[in-house]
Design a protein around this motif. Structure first.
Motif, PDB file in Angstrom:
ATOM      1  N   HIS A  13       0.836  -1.222  -0.058  1.00  0.00           N
ATOM      2  CA  HIS A  13      -0.108   0.044   0.087  1.00  0.00           C
ATOM      3  C   HIS A  13       0.997   1.299   0.143  1.00  0.00           C
ATOM      4  O   HIS A  13       1.987   1.146   0.270  1.00  0.00           O
ATOM      5  CB  HIS A  13      -0.957   0.025   1.174  1.00  0.00           C
ATOM      6  CG  HIS A  13      -2.191  -0.792   1.044  1.00  0.00           C
ATOM      7  ND1 HIS A  13      -3.382  -0.345  -0.046  1.00  0.00           N
ATOM      8  CD2 HIS A  13      -2.663  -1.832   1.307  1.00  0.00           C
ATOM      9  CE1 HIS A  13      -4.112  -1.189  -0.082  1.00  0.00           C
ATOM     10  NE2 HIS A  13      -3.969  -2.212   0.787  1.00  0.00           N
ATOM     11  N   ALA A  14       0.379   2.296  -0.362  1.00  0.00           N
ATOM     12  CA  ALA A  14       0.965   3.537  -0.462  1.00  0.00           C
ATOM     13  C   ALA A  14       1.034   4.264   0.667  1.00  0.00           C
ATOM     14  O   ALA A  14       2.166   4.846   1.129  1.00  0.00           O
ATOM     15  CB  ALA A  14       0.261   4.298  -1.493  1.00  0.00           C
ATOM     16  N   HIS A  15      -0.102   4.507   1.530  1.00  0.00           N
ATOM     17  CA  HIS A  15       0.015   5.320   2.710  1.00  0.00           C
ATOM     18  C   HIS A  15      -0.564   4.794   4.002  1.00  0.00           C
ATOM     19  O   HIS A  15      -1.439   3.684   3.736  1.00  0.00           O
ATOM     20  CB  HIS A  15      -0.775   6.535   2.569  1.00  0.00           C
ATOM     21  CG  HIS A  15      -0.429   7.289   1.455  1.00  0.00           C
ATOM     22  ND1 HIS A  15      -1.309   7.348   0.079  1.00  0.00           N
ATOM     23  CD2 HIS A  15       0.585   8.127   1.092  1.00  0.00           C
ATOM     24  CE1 HIS A  15      -0.797   8.223  -0.763  1.00  0.00           C
ATOM     25  NE2 HIS A  15       0.413   8.483  -0.245  1.00  0.00           N
ATOM     26  N   PRO A  16      -0.228   4.832   4.958  1.00  0.00           N
ATOM     27  CA  PRO A  16      -1.198   4.406   6.294  1.00  0.00           C
ATOM     28  C   PRO A  16      -2.537   4.616   6.200  1.00  0.00           C
ATOM     29  O   PRO A  16      -2.796   6.001   5.686  1.00  0.00           O
ATOM     30  CB  PRO A  16      -0.548   5.042   7.578  1.00  0.00           C
ATOM     31  CG  PRO A  16       0.785   5.685   7.040  1.00  0.00           C
ATOM     32  CD  PRO A  16       0.707   5.934   5.718  1.00  0.00           C
ATOM     33  N   ASP A  17      -3.450   4.010   6.363  1.00  0.00           N
ATOM     34  CA  ASP A  17      -4.858   3.925   6.026  1.00  0.00           C
ATOM     35  C   ASP A  17      -5.495   3.339   5.019  1.00  0.00           C
ATOM     36  O   ASP A  17      -6.589   2.729   4.877  1.00  0.00           O
ATOM     37  CB  ASP A  17      -5.625   5.495   6.299  1.00  0.00           C
ATOM     38  CG  ASP A  17      -5.340   6.200   4.895  1.00  0.00           C
ATOM     39  OD1 ASP A  17      -4.832   6.058   4.041  1.00  0.00           O
ATOM     40  OD2 ASP A  17      -5.915   7.308   5.068  1.00  0.00           O
ATOM     41  N   ASP A  18      -4.761   3.416   3.693  1.00  0.00           N
ATOM     42  CA  ASP A  18      -5.281   2.460   2.467  1.00  0.00           C
ATOM     43  C   ASP A  18      -5.218   1.163   2.986  1.00  0.00           C
ATOM     44  O   ASP A  18      -6.319   0.775   2.316  1.00  0.00           O
ATOM     45  CB  ASP A  18      -4.067   2.699   1.413  1.00  0.00           C
ATOM     46  CG  ASP A  18      -3.899   4.214   1.115  1.00  0.00           C
ATOM     47  OD1 ASP A  18      -4.925   4.868   0.727  1.00  0.00           O
ATOM     48  OD2 ASP A  18      -2.679   4.416   0.772  1.00  0.00           O
ATOM     49  N   GLU A  19      -4.512   0.394   3.708  1.00  0.00           N
ATOM     50  CA  GLU A  19      -4.720  -0.922   3.845  1.00  0.00           C
ATOM     51  C   GLU A  19      -5.986  -1.267   4.646  1.00  0.00           C
ATOM     52  O   GLU A  19      -6.700  -2.250   4.565  1.00  0.00           O
ATOM     53  CB  GLU A  19      -3.570  -1.403   4.809  1.00  0.00           C
ATOM     54  CG  GLU A  19      -3.568  -1.170   6.278  1.00  0.00           C
ATOM     55  CD  GLU A  19      -3.457   0.212   6.963  1.00  0.00           C
ATOM     56  OE1 GLU A  19      -2.850   0.964   6.023  1.00  0.00           O
ATOM     57  OE2 GLU A  19      -4.202   0.667   7.608  1.00  0.00           O
ATOM     58  N   GLY A 141      -5.784   2.844  -8.580  1.00  0.00           N
ATOM     59  CA  GLY A 141      -7.150   2.840  -8.184  1.00  0.00           C
ATOM     60  C   GLY A 141      -7.845   3.936  -8.520  1.00  0.00           C
ATOM     61  O   GLY A 141      -8.796   4.146  -8.789  1.00  0.00           O
ATOM     62  N   TYR A 142      -7.026   5.231  -8.350  1.00  0.00           N
ATOM     63  CA  TYR A 142      -7.906   6.408  -8.429  1.00  0.00           C
ATOM     64  C   TYR A 142      -6.774   7.608  -8.840  1.00  0.00           C
ATOM     65  O   TYR A 142      -7.110   8.711  -8.885  1.00  0.00           O
ATOM     66  CB  TYR A 142      -8.654   7.077  -7.249  1.00  0.00           C
ATOM     67  CG  TYR A 142      -7.970   7.327  -6.025  1.00  0.00           C
ATOM     68  CD1 TYR A 142      -7.118   6.481  -5.427  1.00  0.00           C
ATOM     69  CD2 TYR A 142      -7.857   8.819  -5.675  1.00  0.00           C
ATOM     70  CE1 TYR A 142      -6.211   6.862  -4.507  1.00  0.00           C
ATOM     71  CE2 TYR A 142      -7.322   9.158  -4.426  1.00  0.00           C
ATOM     72  CZ  TYR A 142      -6.408   8.198  -3.933  1.00  0.00           C
ATOM     73  OH  TYR A 142      -5.709   8.532  -2.599  1.00  0.00           O
ATOM     74  N   GLY A 143      -5.436   7.184  -9.326  1.00  0.00           N
ATOM     75  CA  GLY A 143      -4.609   8.160  -9.821  1.00  0.00           C
ATOM     76  C   GLY A 143      -3.801   8.933  -8.934  1.00  0.00           C
ATOM     77  O   GLY A 143      -2.969   9.851  -9.502  1.00  0.00           O
ATOM     78  N   ASP A 146       1.390   8.055  -5.560  1.00  0.00           N
ATOM     79  CA  ASP A 146       1.796   7.230  -4.782  1.00  0.00           C
ATOM     80  C   ASP A 146       1.313   5.728  -4.680  1.00  0.00           C
ATOM     81  O   ASP A 146       1.724   4.675  -4.687  1.00  0.00           O
ATOM     82  CB  ASP A 146       1.758   7.532  -3.172  1.00  0.00           C
ATOM     83  CG  ASP A 146       2.651   8.648  -2.770  1.00  0.00           C
ATOM     84  OD1 ASP A 146       3.759   8.843  -3.294  1.00  0.00           O
ATOM     85  OD2 ASP A 146       2.442   9.250  -1.869  1.00  0.00           O
ATOM     86  N   HIS A 147       0.028   5.901  -5.290  1.00  0.00           N
ATOM     87  CA  HIS A 147      -0.768   4.512  -5.416  1.00  0.00           C
ATOM     88  C   HIS A 147      -0.108   3.974  -6.734  1.00  0.00           C
ATOM     89  O   HIS A 147      -0.131   2.677  -6.893  1.00  0.00           O
ATOM     90  CB  HIS A 147      -2.319   4.725  -5.407  1.00  0.00           C
ATOM     91  CG  HIS A 147      -2.568   4.990  -4.080  1.00  0.00           C
ATOM     92  ND1 HIS A 147      -3.698   4.492  -3.460  1.00  0.00           N
ATOM     93  CD2 HIS A 147      -2.492   6.160  -3.090  1.00  0.00           C
ATOM     94  CE1 HIS A 147      -3.974   4.713  -2.052  1.00  0.00           C
ATOM     95  NE2 HIS A 147      -3.076   5.858  -1.871  1.00  0.00           N
ATOM     96  N   ILE A 148       0.016   4.644  -7.615  1.00  0.00           N
ATOM     97  CA  ILE A 148       0.375   4.309  -9.131  1.00  0.00           C
ATOM     98  C   ILE A 148       1.856   3.605  -8.928  1.00  0.00           C
ATOM     99  O   ILE A 148       2.266   2.330  -9.473  1.00  0.00           O
ATOM    100  CB  ILE A 148       0.399   5.474 -10.131  1.00  0.00           C
ATOM    101  CG1 ILE A 148      -0.968   5.846 -10.422  1.00  0.00           C
ATOM    102  CG2 ILE A 148       1.363   5.010 -11.491  1.00  0.00           C
ATOM    103  CD1 ILE A 148      -0.912   7.364 -11.166  1.00  0.00           C
TER     104      ILE A 148
HETATM  105 ZN   LIG Z   1      -3.351   6.415  -0.159  1.00  0.00          ZN
END
Ligand SMILES: [Zn+2]
Length: 291
Positions: A13-19, A141-143, A146-148
């Motif tokens: 995952h990219a950031h804490p909370d995404d998981e 997921g939405y561009g 960090d997620h890409i």
């Molecule tokens: Zn995120």
């Protein structure tokens, strides 16, 4: 080599909370069943907007440290003992939303060398030897940059690990079926007057929404709904929860999905619609050493 549990799941995952938002019920289910769940988070989310007014003084490294505490609390709720920052704490910085000058910071994840970061992740894969990898689709997921980038690093790391001796049998992307999202938002609009959020988000605000036909796997997280909501609440700087809804810092209400959906993109499906990420793995495959 220490003994590993038979079933091993790796999430990137990219950031804490995404998981917790994407996979909280799935993570709680598999830890409850004795599987080893390993979470790799790529950044500490130092550029996230903070919801509680009393915490808005937190920025940069101080916010990152606080969010690591939130992640730690969330993982306690989900029973996940193995969670790590890619390359160690602070190795990669939050890149901010697409198009911001933050994207140009050489220390941010968006500017990271994908092969180098993937090499670091491949070492984790070779240690944990997961049968299942979960990450985002190519659009993150939405561009979000960090997620890409997390998607690119995860997919490249799987290739590097395969070359080095551990081919992950199954790779999934996080998904939400469009019909489920449409129905959930229809309910949300009816419930909105009773919620602490002023407005509803739109289906397009939900990451990973695709046509239902692309969903290969449905994880019923009903038994773990409370754990997922608690984990999301632990990310208090980023998420406000009012079950079965939540909002991010934009204060737009979204459905809190306790059934989680996936698209299998590598490997063989174990059933026409799977109800288990490990479905179809041969008994020997669980503990097999790749040659
Ligand atoms: Zn995120």
């Amino acid at each position: 080599m220490p003994e590993l549990p038979d079933r091993r799941l790796l999430l990137v995952h990219a950031h804490p909370d995404d998981e917790s938002i994407n996979n909280g019920a799935t993570m709680a289910k598999y830890t409850a069943e004795g599987a080893r769940v390993t979470l790799i988070t790529c950044t500490l989310g130092e550029l996230g907007e903070v919801i509680p007014p009393e915490l808005r003084h937190l920025t940069g490294a101080a916010l990152g440290a606080h969010r690591l505490g939130e992640l730690t609390a969330a993982m306690r709720e989900l029973g996940v003992a193995d969670f790590r920052l890619l390359g160690g704490k602070g190795r990669y910085g939050d890149s901010g939303m697409m198009g911001l000058a933050d994207n140009d910071d050489p220390a941010c994840l968006w500017q990271a060398d994908v092969d180098a970061a993937a090499g670091t992740l491949a070492e984790v894969i070779l240690e944990v030897r997961p049968q299942v990898l979960v990450t985002y689709d190519p659009d993150g997921g939405y561009g979000h940059p960090d997620h890409i980038q997390a998607h690119r690093i995860a997919m490249r790391a799987a290739e590097l690990a395969a070359d080095a001796g551990w081919e992950i049998p199954k790779i999934y992307w996080n998904r939400v079926p469009r019909a489920v999202a449409d129905a959930a938002f229809a309910r949300l609009r009816e419930d909105l007057p009773g919620l602490p959020f002023g407005k509803s988000a739109a289906v397009d605000d939900v990451p990973g929404v695709v046509d239902d036909a692309r969903i290969t796997t449905v994880i019923d997280g009903t038994a773990h709904a409370a754990a997922k909501a608690a984990a999301m609440r632990a990310h208090a700087t980023q998420i406000e929860v009012a079950e079965p809804y939540f909002a991010l810092s934009n204060e737009l209400a979204q459905p809190l999905f306790t059934t989680e959906y996936y698209e299998l993109v590598r490997g063989e499906a174990g059933a026409e619609t799977e109800s288990d990420l490990f479905a179809g793995l041969a008994p020997g495959q669980a503990t097999r050493e790749a040659s």
